[in-house]
Structure formats: structure tokens, C-alpha cells
Design an enzyme around this catalytic site. Structure first.
Site, short mmCIF file in Angstrom:
data_model
loop_
_atom_site.label_atom_id
_atom_site.label_comp_id
_atom_site.label_asym_id
_atom_site.label_seq_id
_atom_site.Cartn_x
_atom_site.Cartn_y
_atom_site.Cartn_z
N GLU A 1 -3.48 2.07 4.89
CA GLU A 1 -2.64 2.36 3.74
C GLU A 1 -3.25 3.40 2.81
OE1 GLU A 1 0.35 1.53 3.00
OE2 GLU A 1 0.82 -0.09 4.39
N SER A 2 -4.53 3.28 2.50
CA SER A 2 -5.12 4.13 1.47
C SER A 2 -6.47 4.72 1.82
CB SER A 2 -5.27 3.33 0.17
OG SER A 2 -6.29 2.35 0.32
#
Length: 653
Positions: free
Chosen positions: A516-517
Site C-alpha cells: 500500500e505505501s
């Protein structure tokens, strides 16, 4: 920047190399430790000086600046002041600054403002002198106008304005004068107008089409009107009225564009429209090929009976990743492994050698009784670190191979990168938690390094616990074997505690966060997702039954607690199936419900038929990352054994 405990494992040879080099460099350590307090003090003074500059407290600003001459961010204080007083009276200071920092993030922040000022003052000669490509579109138009006023020849002028005209969006008002003169010189031809209509319709701003249509010769304005109608209502293609035959090639272009839209909206109408138009309009070979590709993909996704017919119309030379993916999905849906095997064997070697196609050739060979070929392919794949390699290893009961290699750089090489001005500025911005500025400086740094220095930079970023940039830096040079840097135990305690609290596997939460990040706490997406686990504010509100601010979502503890809790909820809703929960985390719970098969389907086959390419890739990545983190946490075994034997059911009520 809040620090998190983590551990990076190095090979014994690298540890020995690092210790040996460290002994040689032991003398400066005390000085470095002594400077830590000085740096902390300088950061405080920097913030005070910056505030003073913004408030016009010049005597305080100058006093503080004098104390910060050796501080890496001192140029940003000078920039702050020049942005306020960057007029002709201070031209020497502006030019000196631009010359000193040309090409760096400091350059553009001042140059943009300086160019705007020069254009407003009508200082054309100075503007031409100080402009640097690419600049803004406004500045590019101002440059062309300034050059034209100073004698730019007609043909060179037309050629330059062509580049301003050739895109599908509105242009700034600063471009109006050169576009008007360009049109008077004959630069705005009907073909260029038509080209821009196509750009506006396909990915640009379609509201431009009526304006552009009005610029066409009256006899062919109906074509622009038709393009506009088809853009919003492609079913108009099924009518006989639009086709006047004045320019059949352009009519064919409009029809090809509209058919590729219509097949997604109303597939049967699209099929009927093509049958009528294919004999009426002179579609080129390329247009027919493009239509066939779009029809094949759309009909495959919709499970239409004619999908395979359209796949056969796409020549092997035109097969791209998207078309091949849906050809694979179609054969899997039909359970036709013999046809799938023939397709893969006919692919060009450059494509067939990809891990995806080697895996499915193994599966197709196995399903059609060619066990020898299947086992050979599985054995080779099982030695590789990726989704298909882990699947192959699980299939034949072979241990997973991480293929990890340490980064082979010396401390001296790392130190050389650390002392680069952009690296020093990036580090200081990190300490001030100004991550956007830090990334600007880091990106500039990477443009000035070679491959070996990139590795040193990645190791340096990892040492700073700046994990997203360590990962990105290695990805830029295609160095994927430094597993412990690419998959750090970042926020490990936080993720483990939160996962244990809600009863999910920590390696799963770690894998989701990595995807995700890349452990970037200030990350945000165009859709509005925030923080480490990319939580939407609407999701946070539903989970907490209360509004959660953006600031809170960027706090690691808040974000991770919400993300792990949400994962546990999704897993519960899918009867402990973490694969479907992972898909839901990306695409949404109700989308995944829509994607459930009509009859039990093997997990590897179901994943290939997921309609969203983003979710397909997401699933493959997260499953792979989970396996890697599972092993890095000193666990043993292949989690893909569960995937290899899993059947996705029609319902999970």
C-alpha cells in the site's frame, strides 16, 4: 521522523567488510557524535530564520542566517528571501542563486517565480536568457512569443506552436496570441484540428470538441459533431443517419473509436454495429486490429460466448499483456487447457519466457498429461522469488528460494553519497518531517548517481529508516535481490501488536502495508486513501463510528489499528479466507462478491480472472510479500501450499 525498531540481516561477508572498513574510519566517529547536538540546534535556528524571513523581520533573519552558513538547508533561507524580493533590483542575487543551484529543486522554485515576473515586466531578452526546459505551458508560450518578437522565422515559429496546439486540453490564455498568429500563417490546418479533436475525445477534455468543430471547414463539421455524439452515446453508431460519405476515412476513424466504447457498454449492440459498419466503412488493418483487441478483452471480461472468436482475430504479432491476460482468462474459464497450451507455445520467445506463461504452460502441460514438461517447468520456476515461483514450489513440495543477495558497497561509497549536498538536504528535511521536500532532493540526487552509487544510496536510505525511498531507489536500477532492504521490518512492533490484537497473521499486515505505501506514513492516493495502510476516511468513519481527520490517519498507530481491524473484519466475512479478504481490501467487499465464480474454482485460476488488473496485480504482490515476510520472521514453510490447494467457492454466506 518517528523512529521504529527494525532489523536488517546481512550476509557474513558483508558484515566483515563493513566492520573492517569501520575500523579504518573510527577516528572521525567522535566528531560526528559531537556534531549531533550542533545539528539539532541548527534545525531550531533554521525554523526561526525561515519564520523571520516570511514575516519580513530582516535583522533577525540576517543574524540567524549568519549562524547557519554551514547548515545544509541554508540555501532554502536564501530562497525564501529571494522569492519575496526577486525583482530587477536584485537581479544579480537571483542569477547567482539560479546558476549555483541549476537543476536542483532550489532552482525551479525560484526560476518559476522569476520567469513569471520577467514576463509580466515585458523583459523578453531576460526571459529568453533565463528560461529552462520544460517550464510550464504558460512559460513555453511566453518564450515562443518573445522569440517571435525578436525575429523567429515563420516556419520555425509554426513548428514550435504546433507542439502547443497538439494536445487534448485547453491552453492557458498566455498562448492565445501565438495561436492566433499561427492560424493566420496557415499553421492551423484542418488535419491538425481533426487530430486535436481525437486527442480531446480520447483521454483529453471532450468539451473542447464543439469549439474545435467550429474551426473545421463547413463541409466536414458534421464529422466533429458526430465525434462528439459518439463520445457520449456510442450507440448512435447503430443508426444509418450519421454516415454521409463525404470523408469515409474519418467516418471510419470515428466508428472505430466508438465501437471500442460501445462494446463495454452494450456488447450485443456493439457486435451488431460492427457487422453493419465493417462492410460500409473502409476500416484500415490497424483499426480492425484495435477493434478486435478491445472486443476480445471486453467480451472475455463479460464472459460472452463470442470472446474466443475475437481472440482468434488478434494476430500473434499484436498480442500485448492486456490481450494475453484475457485470452488466458477465457481459456481458464472454459477449462480448455489444450488450447491454452497451444497458445503459449506459439508466443514469441520474449513473451513465453515470462514467469506467468511458464507457470501456465506447466499447468496446461500437467492438465493435458505431459507430466515431464510440467515438472521441468515447475522445478525451474521454484528456484525464483515471485508469485509464480512460490506457486510452483508449493505445487511440487519444494522449499521457497528467496534468492537474496546483500548490497555490495563499502562504507566509503555510502559516505560519499551521504556527503552529496542533495543527500544532506534530504536528510535534514526528513528530520524536520518535510517529506515532500526531502523526496524532491532525493530524486535530484538519484539523477546524479551511477548504478553502484544508487546501491549505496539505497543502503543509506535504509540506514535512515526512509524505507519507501530505499525501495524506490533499488527499483529504479532493477536491483531486486537485496531482500532485507526491499522488505524491511519497518513498524514491526506496531504491526505485530495490532495484528495479534485482532487475530490476524502479522506477515499479512506487513505485506499489505508494504504494497500500500512502502512504509510511507505520509502517503496518500488520488482516491483519498491515507497513511501506512492507505485507509479511506469513509472506511475509518465506518470502523470507528466517528470522523477521523487526515492528520490522525497519517499517525502510524491510528492507521495500523484501523487497517488491521479492517482486515480482520474482511477475513471474518469471507469465512477466514485471507485471499478474498486481500482482494476486498483493494477493490471493496461487494466487488469481490460479484467476482465469485459460479462453481468452485482453483484459486490460481480465479486470480487470473479477476476483472480489475490492479486487483490481480495486488493479490499476486501481497501473497508474495506475505511469504517473504513469513520467512524473514524466521518462520518456515510455504504459505502458497494453502493457495495451491484452495478452491474459491460461489458463496461465503
Amino acid at each position: 521522523m518517528k523512529k521504529q525498531s527494525f532489523m536488517i540481516r546481512y550476509s557474513r561477508s558483508l558484515v566483515v567488510s563493513v566492520l573492517t572498513t569501520a575500523l579504518c574510519m573510527a577516528a572521525p566517529v567522535k566528531a560526528a557524535e559531537t556534531s549531533a547536538d550542533t545539528r539539532a540546534e541548527q534545525r531550531e535556528l533554521f525554523l526561526k530564520a525561515e519564520y523571520a524571513a516570511k514575516r519580513g523581520r530582516l535583522s533577525e533573519y540576517r543574524l540567524l542566517l549568519n549562524r547557519l552558513k554551514e547548515y545544509p538547508l541554508a540555501p532554502y533561507l536564501e530562497l525564501e528571501r529571494l522569492q519575496q524580493v526577486g525583482y530587477l533590483a536584485n537581479e544579480d542575487r537571483v542569477l547567482s542563486f539560479l546558476d549555483r543551484y541549476e537543476g536542483t529543486p532550489l532552482d525551479w522554485q525560484l526560476r518559476r517565480q522569476w520567469l513569471t515576473y520577467l514576463a509580466g515586466q515585458g523583459e523578453e531578452q531576460r526571459f529568453i536568457r533565463d528560461f529552462r526546459h520544460p517550464g510550464t505551458l504558460t512559460h513555453r508560450c511566453q518564450l515562443i512569443e518573445a522569440e517571435r518578437n525578436r525575429g523567429l522565422a515563420d516556419q520555425a515559429f509554426i513548428k514550435k506552436v504546433d507542439t502547443i496546439w497538439k494536445h487534448g486540453f485547453s491552453v492557458p490564455t498566455a498562448c492565445n496570441a501565438i495561436l492566433a498568429e499561427w492560424a493566420e500563417l496557415g499553421g492551423r490546418t484542418p488535419e491538425k484540428i481533426w487530430e486535436r479533436i481525437g486527442l480531446a475525445a480520447d483521454g483529453g477534455n471532450p468539451t473542447l470538441i464543439p469549439y474545435l468543430t467550429g474551426l473545421l471547414p463547413q463541409g466536414i463539421q458534421y464529422l466533429g459533431e458526430l465525434y462528439h455524439k459518439v463520445r457520449y452515446s456510442p450507440a448512435v453508431l447503430n443508426s444509418d443517419k450519421p454516415w454521409r460519405g463525404v470523408d469515409r476515412q474519418k467516418e471510419a476513424e470515428i466508428a472505430a473509436y466508438g465501437l471500442k466504447k460501445l462494446i463495454w457498454r452494450e456488447e450485443n449492440i456493439g457486435l451488431n454495429a460492427y457487422e453493419k459498419l465493417s462492410t460500409r466503412l473502409p476500416f484500415s488493418a490497424q483499426q480492425r486490429q484495435d477493434i478486435a483487441e478491445e472486443f476480445a478483452v471486453a467480451l472475455s471480461l463479460k464472459g460472452h460466448a463470442e470472446a474466443r472468436v475475437w481472440h482468434q482475430r488478434v494476430p500473434p504479432s499484436a498480442l500485448d499483456e492486456r490481450t494475453l491476460q484475457w485470452r488466458l482468462a477465457t481459456y481458464l474459464s472454459d477449462g480448455d487447457f489444450a488450447a491454452l497450451k497451444r497458445v503459449i507455445e506459439s508466443l514469441p520467445p520474449a513473451i513465453a519466457s515470462g514467469s506467468q506463461w511458464r507457470y501456465w504452460l506447466a499447468r496446461a502441460s500437467e492438465e493435458t498429461g505431459d507430466e515431464l514438461t510440467a515438472n521441468e517447468l515447475y522445478q525451474k520456476l521454484a528456484e525464483e522469488r515471485h508469485y509464480y515461483g512460490f506457486l510452483a514450489a508449493a505445487h511440487i513440495g519444494q522449499p521457497v528460494n528467496l534468492e537474496q543477495q546483500p548490497i555490495n558497497v563499502s562504507l566509503m561509497e555510502v559516505e560519499e553519497v551521504r556527503r552529496h549536498p542533495s543527500a544532506e538536504r534530504a536528510y535534514e528535511f526528513i528530520q524536520l518531517e518535510r517529506f515532500v521536500d526531502a523526496r524532491r532532493e532525493w530524486n535530484h540526487l538519484l539523477t546524479e548517481l551511477d548504478g553502484q552509487q544508487h546501491k549505496a544510496a539505497a543502503l543509506l536510505a535504509s540506514q535512515w529508516e526512509w524505507h519507501d525511498q530505499a525501495i524506490w531507489t533499488l527499483a529504479q536500477i532493477g536491483y531486486f535481490d537485496a531482500v532485507n532492504i526491499r522488505f524491511p521490518m519497518a513498524y514491526g512492533s506496531l504491526l505485530t501488536q495490532a495484528s495479534n490484537k485482532v487475530g490476524i497473521e502479522p506477515a499479512w499486515a506487513m505485506a499489505i502495508t508494504r504494497r500500500e505505501s512502502a512504509f510511507r506514513a505520509d502517503a496518500y492516493s488520488g482516491a483519498g486513501a491515507r497513511g501506512l495502510m492507505q485507509i479511506l476516511p469513509s472506511t475509518a468513519k465506518r470502523l470507528k463510528n466517528d470522523n477521523i481527520s487526515f492528520k490522525q490517519l497519517h499517525q502510524p498507530k491510528v492507521n495500523v489499528e484501523l487497517g488491521t481491524y479492517y482486515l480482520s473484519q474482511l477475513k471474518d466475512r469471507f469465512a477466514d479466507n485471507h485471499l478474498l479478504a486481500t482482494a476486498s481490501y483493494n477493490a471493496g467487499y461487494y466487488k469481490v462478491l460479484d467476482w465469485l465464480p459460479d462453481e468452485p474454482t482453483r484459486a490460481d485460476e480465479w486470480i487470473e480472472q479477476v476483472p480489475y488488473y490492479e486487483t490481480r496485480d495486488y493479490l499476486k504482490a501481497v501473497l508474495s510479500y506475505q511469504q517473504i515476510y513469513y520467512l524473514l520472521h524466521n518462520n518456515q514453510g510455504n504459505l502458497f501450499e494453502a493457495i495451491e490447494s484452495m478452491m474459491i467457492q460461489p458463496s461465503y454466506d
